[in-house]
Design an enzyme around this catalytic site. Structure first.
Site, PDB file in Angstrom:
ATOM      1  N   ASN A  73      -2.637  13.975  -3.800  1.00 54.01           N
ATOM      2  CA  ASN A  73      -2.118  12.687  -3.320  1.00 54.01           C
ATOM      3  C   ASN A  73      -1.429  11.941  -4.455  1.00 54.01           C
ATOM      4  OD1 ASN A  73      -1.795  10.438  -1.513  1.00 54.01           O
ATOM      5  ND2 ASN A  73      -3.513   9.422  -2.515  1.00 54.01           N
TER       6      ASN A  73
ATOM      7  N   SER B 196      -0.331   7.309 -10.124  1.00 55.32           N
ATOM      8  CA  SER B 196      -1.321   8.358 -10.417  1.00 55.32           C
ATOM      9  C   SER B 196      -1.185   9.462  -9.380  1.00 55.32           C
ATOM     10  CB  SER B 196      -2.753   7.810 -10.313  1.00 55.32           C
ATOM     11  OG  SER B 196      -2.930   6.704 -11.159  1.00 55.32           O
TER      12      SER B 196
ATOM     13  N   ASP C 265      -8.822   7.486  -2.727  1.00 57.24           N
ATOM     14  CA  ASP C 265      -8.071   7.300  -3.978  1.00 57.24           C
ATOM     15  C   ASP C 265      -8.963   7.505  -5.206  1.00 57.24           C
ATOM     16  OD1 ASP C 265      -5.767   6.650  -2.507  1.00 57.24           O
ATOM     17  OD2 ASP C 265      -6.330   4.531  -2.442  1.00 57.24           O
TER      18      ASP C 265
HETATM   19  C1  GRF Z   1       4.334   5.542  -2.337  1.00 56.44           C
HETATM   20  O1  GRF Z   1       4.297   4.405  -3.157  1.00 56.44           O
HETATM   21  C2  GRF Z   1       3.112   6.389  -2.526  1.00 56.44           C
HETATM   22  O2  GRF Z   1       2.635   6.375  -3.832  1.00 56.44           O
HETATM   23  C3  GRF Z   1       2.117   5.700  -1.619  1.00 56.44           C
HETATM   24  O3  GRF Z   1       2.873   5.334  -0.503  1.00 56.44           O
HETATM   25  C4  GRF Z   1       4.238   5.168  -0.873  1.00 56.44           C
HETATM   26  C5  GRF Z   1       5.029   6.091  -0.005  1.00 56.44           C
HETATM   27  O4  GRF Z   1       6.402   5.932  -0.193  1.00 56.44           O
HETATM   28  N1  GRF Z   1       0.986   6.543  -1.363  1.00 56.44           N
HETATM   29  P1  GRF Z   1       7.395   6.962   0.467  1.00 56.44           P
HETATM   30  O5  GRF Z   1       7.037   7.061   1.939  1.00 56.44           O
HETATM   31  O6  GRF Z   1       7.222   8.278  -0.244  1.00 56.44           O
HETATM   32  O7  GRF Z   1       8.752   6.372   0.264  1.00 56.44           O
END
Ligand code: GRF
Length: 201
Positions: free
Chosen positions: A104, A133, A142
């Site tokens: 993730n 991260s 997380d």
């Molecule tokens: C990103 O900031 C990711 O880290 C978080 O959700 C957001 C997703 O953005 N888990 P995208 O859909 O990849 O533009």
């Protein structure tokens, strides 16, 4: 490496993974979204990648949603399950099944700011640095072992949007690198420890 990507939203990380898939050595067999309106679904379709919508609102319980999710995932027998902005909490039933295969990306310097609204919370907390991260997914939200992080400075002029934009730029760079390590067989989860080249990270 054969993989699937789970999304819920815009899919800019998905886009960066698609664009880097030959560098990574990754074939994305499908993209699954719990949100029927996720723009990331369009990004996948444009590239000819199969998509599935599993709308969590159509299931009575978290368990029933996961049963369906697992049913679809099992069709593809993925070597990796890439979480790219997937906004559903999964039970340990799911995370234990695919332990060591799920990665993730989270927009904060974990363990700081697990959960939502990370940019806003980092600003409110007067942090000097913020970032991204990448971690193995475990039952702890997380909270799985961290694989890689990239920090950026918080500027006095920052607001949650400007910060999110700059963090996303780093997300798009760092995720393909981590996925390359995994595809190369250099990255492992061992007893809740992330190993790179057999050394704890
Ligand atoms: C990103 O900031 C990711 O880290 C978080 O959700 C957001 C997703 O953005 N888990 P995208 O859909 O990849 O533009």
């Amino acid at each position: 490496m054969k993989g699937i990507v789970l999304i819920s939203g815009g899919g800019s990380n998905l886009q960066s993974i698609i664009e880097n898939s030959s560098y990574i050595g990754l074939k994305i067999d499908c993209v699954i979204s719990n949100n029927p309106d996720a723009y990331g679904l369009e990004r996948a379709k444009i590239k000819g990648i199969k998509t599935h919508v599993i709308d969590n609102n159509k299931f009575l319980s978290r368990n029933e949603f996961e049963v369906k999710l697992i049913e679809v995932i099992e069709k593809y027998n993925p070597e990796i399950i890439i979480f790219a902005g997937f906004m559903r909490i999964l039970t340990s039933n799911f995370t234990n099944k695919y332990l060591g295969k799920m990665i993730n990306i989270h927009p904060s310097l974990l363990p700081k700011f697990q959960g939502l609204n990370t940019h806003e919370r980092a600003l409110k907390a007067n942090e000097k640095k913020h970032g991204v991260s990448i971690h193995f997914v475990t039952a702890e939200l997380d909270g799985g072992p961290i694989i890689a992080q990239k920090a950026i400075d918080i500027l006095p002029s920052d607001n949650p949007n400007s910060l999110a934009k700059r963090v996303l730029i780093e997300e798009h760079k760092i995720y393909p690198i981590v996925l390359l390590w995994f595809a190369q067989g250099r990255l492992k989860l061992d007893n809740n420890v992330a190993l790179l080249d057999n050394k704890p990270i």
